[in-house]
Design a protein around this motif. Structure first.
Motif, short mmCIF file in Angstrom:
data_model
loop_
_atom_site.label_atom_id
_atom_site.label_comp_id
_atom_site.label_asym_id
_atom_site.label_seq_id
_atom_site.Cartn_x
_atom_site.Cartn_y
_atom_site.Cartn_z
N THR A 1 0.86 -1.18 0.00
CA THR A 1 0.00 0.00 0.00
C THR A 1 0.90 1.23 0.00
O THR A 1 2.03 1.20 0.48
N THR A 2 0.37 2.30 -0.56
CA THR A 2 1.14 3.55 -0.60
C THR A 2 1.32 4.08 0.81
O THR A 2 0.39 4.03 1.62
N ASN A 3 2.55 4.52 1.11
CA ASN A 3 2.82 5.06 2.45
C ASN A 3 2.23 6.47 2.54
O ASN A 3 2.67 7.37 1.83
N PRO A 4 1.22 6.69 3.39
CA PRO A 4 0.58 8.02 3.45
C PRO A 4 1.57 9.08 3.98
O PRO A 4 1.41 10.27 3.68
N ASN A 5 2.57 8.65 4.72
CA ASN A 5 3.50 9.61 5.32
C ASN A 5 4.74 9.85 4.47
O ASN A 5 5.68 10.48 4.91
N TYR A 6 4.71 9.30 3.24
CA TYR A 6 5.93 9.43 2.44
C TYR A 6 6.11 10.87 1.97
O TYR A 6 5.16 11.52 1.50
N SER A 7 7.35 11.35 2.12
CA SER A 7 7.70 12.61 1.45
C SER A 7 9.16 12.50 1.09
O SER A 7 9.96 11.92 1.82
N ALA A 8 9.47 13.01 -0.08
CA ALA A 8 10.85 12.91 -0.57
C ALA A 8 11.81 13.55 0.42
O ALA A 8 12.95 13.12 0.57
N ALA A 9 11.31 14.55 1.16
CA ALA A 9 12.19 15.28 2.06
C ALA A 9 12.59 14.44 3.26
O ALA A 9 13.75 14.44 3.68
N THR A 10 11.62 13.66 3.81
CA THR A 10 11.94 12.89 5.01
C THR A 10 12.43 11.50 4.68
O THR A 10 12.68 10.67 5.57
N TYR A 11 12.53 11.15 3.38
CA TYR A 11 12.94 9.80 2.99
C TYR A 11 14.30 9.47 3.61
O TYR A 11 15.24 10.24 3.54
N ASN A 12 14.36 8.29 4.22
CA ASN A 12 15.61 7.83 4.83
C ASN A 12 15.83 6.38 4.42
O ASN A 12 15.04 5.50 4.73
N ALA A 13 16.89 6.15 3.67
CA ALA A 13 17.15 4.81 3.13
C ALA A 13 17.33 3.78 4.24
O ALA A 13 17.14 2.57 4.03
N ALA A 14 17.69 4.26 5.44
CA ALA A 14 17.93 3.32 6.53
C ALA A 14 16.64 2.97 7.27
O ALA A 14 16.60 2.02 8.07
#
Lengths: 334, 466
Positions: A146-159
């Motif tokens: 499911t799409t992550n509702p809290n996703y934002s490119a700014a807070t993306y953390n690969a870890a």
């Protein structure tokens, strides 16, 4: 010693009964085709017969299981093929964005294409067979991605896998089915491994970040696609710290993603080959078992029928003699 | 004159004797097919001679006795062989019925066990499928029912045996009292110096029949009365006194008592021989052993499946749920076996949830474990469920095939002895016919003799009157 009619007739009677009873036993053997009709027919073969029957049931089940498993693996393989195709398409779009001169509108259009590819990827990731999700581990009734509702490119953390664009709701358990005594094969690929690049052992659940991320040589396909779209949109060709981390970087990641899927695909292919081998083997075991069972419990029809005709001759002779006896009497001479 | 009169008398005795002999021959022929009948022979002797001066002149012939052809040794052997035949024959029916319960067809407890564990294996390929889950429950019910049926059939066979024993008792008592009555009759006749052949035959016949059913041994006492004893040594007939057998119902079982003039004694299985012992042995040894093993099997399947089912988790996250009703011990486990689990969701195909986790619908680990119970050596560490069933069945099969050999063997022995007895005591038609001709001619000769003497007397009286 005097011979009495009583004794003569009782001997004849016993013999006729004996022949009839033997004939009946043979007739039962002949009509059922079995030499083992009652436990008393041959107590020593009961154990092997019951054992063989048990193994035949089991082997039959293994063969059926393997048939179903092969079907499932083939479907999975088809989906894996289309995932690779989608990744290839995304690569082509990204390549077009790098090559030649593109207007902003062109770039937007290309980015849209990639976004659509991501949508298709989501659909593929959530594909079902017989109302069961293919890539959700053992949680076959839970929609895995499911799409992550809290996703934002700014807070993306690969870890931190909880910040990634798509969330995985399945589990990291592979389904094992038994295809031979004490021999199991894995029939599915888990979504975390296939799409998110998270090893099963590192998976900690949907709401907890997976351990040891990112893993080397593995990528989250959805992140890669999102980033590719973002990089194309921004026309960022090779700025690693810019939007999407640069298109060239994304192309490399798309290739890694394709390799990731390919690796698992060949793993599944090996399993499928094992299943095919074992199926052939089990079919020959099944034939052997049927033969063994037959040796123990089947009547030898040639012997039975020749015995029956022998006994019938004996019966005929006994009846003839019985009728002759009554003709010879002292009364005929008085 | 006295010479001719004496000759008439002597001739007349011959006519009497010949007629008697013909009567006996007629009786022999009439009874040639009568079971237990011994051919009777007329014993002749001449009348004591009278002294005529210095000569002894015979006075004719008389019937001294009518004896039956009889060999006590063969009769005894026949009695002994009958004990074995009775024992083996009586077991045939119940053992055949037992074979039906523990059968080797494609539909028995072992195949139902296979199908049950197969259903678990099948469930392991698609653990969330409610149809497959219901199939596991249904196969469990089939298995439980096959155990119930088998246990019920064993009860029925026991009941049949009890009925057989009960229905035999009146006939046995009648035979016993008849022997006592015949003892009296034979004794009274013997006191007059005669032998009551028909009664003797009848008594031997009854003794043989009692040997076959009760395994009795017999001997003749000083008065020629037959004493009858059970193999354990307890007397059934002493002189003219007959004891009676009576049954007491003991729970569902019938046991026997010996009533001798009001004193009642309990009889154990070892007091009997013959068919009653055959029936008691099946009832008190073969069937309880089979039932015991059946219960052990049902108990083991129930407990092992329950333990593993309770250790897993259902689709609804339930754990610790029994599949079969939990038997406290193996006693009556087969008769009471039922499936208590009714909700297919509770079939524990997956591992039990730990902490906050739930059971994944695709988790098949526990189904695989249960599916493999059928292959594990769970009974005494040496037997699988199937091999244990095979052992029970092989034991019954062995008993039945031994019984069938024993029946054939003892039947042969009895037939041979009967033929031997028949060659001694039986009526041979050709002998009787030859005897008949012989005595017919003797009768003609005596008649001719009488008419000759009559002529001589006529000649004499004519000579005197002229």
């Amino acid at each position: 010693m005097q011979v009495t009619a009583n004794a003569t007739y009782s001997i004849m009677q016993n013999n006729l009964n004996q022949i009839e009873s033997n004939l009946q036993t043979l007739q039962i053997e002949g009509s059922t085709g079995l030499s083992l009709n009652q436990p008393s027919d041959d107590p020593s073969v009961i154990s092997p017969v019951i054992n063989a029957r048990q193994q035949i049931t089991e082997t039959g089940r293994y063969i059926t299981t393997m048939g179903a498993t092969t079907n499932q693996m083939q479907s999975t393989d088809t989906y894996l093929g289309s995932i690779i195709t989608l990744l290839g398409k995304a690569q082509t779009e990204a390549q077009s964005a790098v090559n030649g001169t593109n207007s902003t509108a062109d770039l937007s259009s290309l980015a849209d294409q990639v976004n659509q590819i991501q949508q298709q990827m989501m659909q593929t990731a959530n594909s079902e067979i017989n109302d069961q999700y293919l890539f959700s581990g053992e949680k076959v009734t839970t929609e895995p991605f499911t799409t992550n509702p809290n996703y934002s490119a700014a807070t993306y953390n690969a870890a931190d896998s909880t910040t990634w664009p798509v969330l995985y709701n399945g589990d990291a358990n592979q389904t094992q089915v038994e295809i031979a005594p004490s021999e199991s094969v894995q029939t599915n690929l888990t979504g975390n491994e296939l799409f998110l690049g998270i090893s099963n052992s590192n998976w900690n659940g949907t709401t907890t970040a997976a351990s040891n991320q990112p893993e080397s040589g593995k990528v989250d396909i959805f992140t890669v696609l999102s980033q590719t779209a973002a990089a194309i949109q921004a026309g960022n060709v090779n700025n690693a710290s810019g939007p999407g981390g640069g298109i060239e970087n994304c192309i490399a990641n798309l290739q890694t993603a394709a390799n990731q899927v390919d690796g698992l695909r060949s793993q599944l292919g090996n399993q499928a080959a094992t299943v095919t081998n074992v199926t052939t083997q089990m079919q020959s075991v099944q034939t052997d078992l049927q033969t063994t069972l037959g040796n123990y419990q089947d009547a030898n029809s040639t012997t039975v029928f020749s015995d029956i005709s022998n006994l019938q001759s004996a019966y005929q002779a006994a009846l003839d003699i019985t009728s002759q006896i009554s003709k010879v009497s002292i009364l005929n001479y008085m | 004159m006295s010479g001719l009169t004496a000759a008439i008398n002597a001739g007349a005795t011959s006519l009497d004797v010949d007629q008697t002999t013909i009567e006996v021959i007629g009786n022999n022929i009439s009874n040639m097919n009568t079971t237990g009948y011994s051919q009777q022979n007329v014993q002749l002797s001449s009348y004591p001679s009278l002294t005529m001066g210095s000569f002894f002149i015979g006075q004719g012939v008389q019937v001294q006795d009518i004896q039956r052809a009889h060999d006590g040794f063969v009769t005894n052997q026949l009695q002994n062989a009958s004990v074995g035949l009775g024992y083996a024959n009586a077991q045939t029916d119940p053992l055949t019925q037992l074979e039906g319960v523990f059968n080797v067809t494609d539909n028995n407890i072992a195949t139902n066990t296979d199908n049950f564990f197969d259903a678990w294996q099948q469930l392991s390929t698609d653990p969330s499928d409610l149809t497959l889950r219901s199939a596991v429950i249904q196969q469990g019910q089939n298995l439980a029912r096959s155990f119930n049926t088998a246990a019920g059939s064993l009860d029925t066979i026991t009941g049949n045996i009890n009925n057989d024993i009960t229905s035999d008792i009146p006939q046995l008592n009648s035979d016993i009292s008849q022997i006592a009555a015949l003892n009296q009759q034979i004794y009274s006749t013997g006191a007059n110096g005669q032998s009551d052949n028909a009664a003797l035959d009848q008594r031997d016949q009854l003794a043989q029949s009692l040997s076959q059913s009760l395994g009795v041994s017999t001997y003749l006492d000083n008065n020629g009365m037959m004493a009858v004893q059970l193999p354990g040594g307890l007397p059934l007939v002493q002189g003219t006194t007959a004891m009676t057998l009576q049954e007491v119902t003991n729970g569902s079982n019938v046991s026997l008592q010996l009533n001798s003039a009001g004193v009642v004694r309990n009889l154990s299985d070892s007091d009997f021989g013959g068919s009653i012992q055959g029936l008691l042995d099946v009832r008190d040894q073969t069937i309880p052993t089979a039932l015991n093993n059946l219960n052990t099997l049902a108990y083991q399947i129930s407990t092992q499946v329950n333990t593993q089912q309770a250790a897993g988790g259902g689709l609804d996250n339930s754990t610790g749920v029994d599949f079969f009703n939990a038997p406290a011990s193996s006693a009556n486990a087969a008769a009471n076996m039922t499936v208590t689990l009714t909700d297919p969701n509770k079939v524990a195909a997956g591992a039990a949830p730990t902490g906050t986790t739930t059971v994944a619908p695709g988790d098949n680990t526990n189904a695989l474990t249960i599916g493999n119970l059928g292959n594990s050596y769970l009974i005494n560490g040496t037997d699988t469920f199937d091999s244990y069933y095979a052992n029970i069945t092989a034991t019954i099969g062995l008993a039945t095939s031994q019984n069938s050999l024993a029946v054939t063997g003892s039947q042969d022995a009895v037939t041979q002895l009967k033929n031997m007895q028949s060659s001694i005591s039986g009526v041979s038609l050709q002998d009787q016919m030859v005897d008949m001709i012989q005595y017919q001619q003797a009768f003609q000769a005596s008649a001719k003799f009488l008419s000759t003497v009559d002529e001589m007397m006529n000649t004499l009286s004519t000579a005197i009157t002229t």
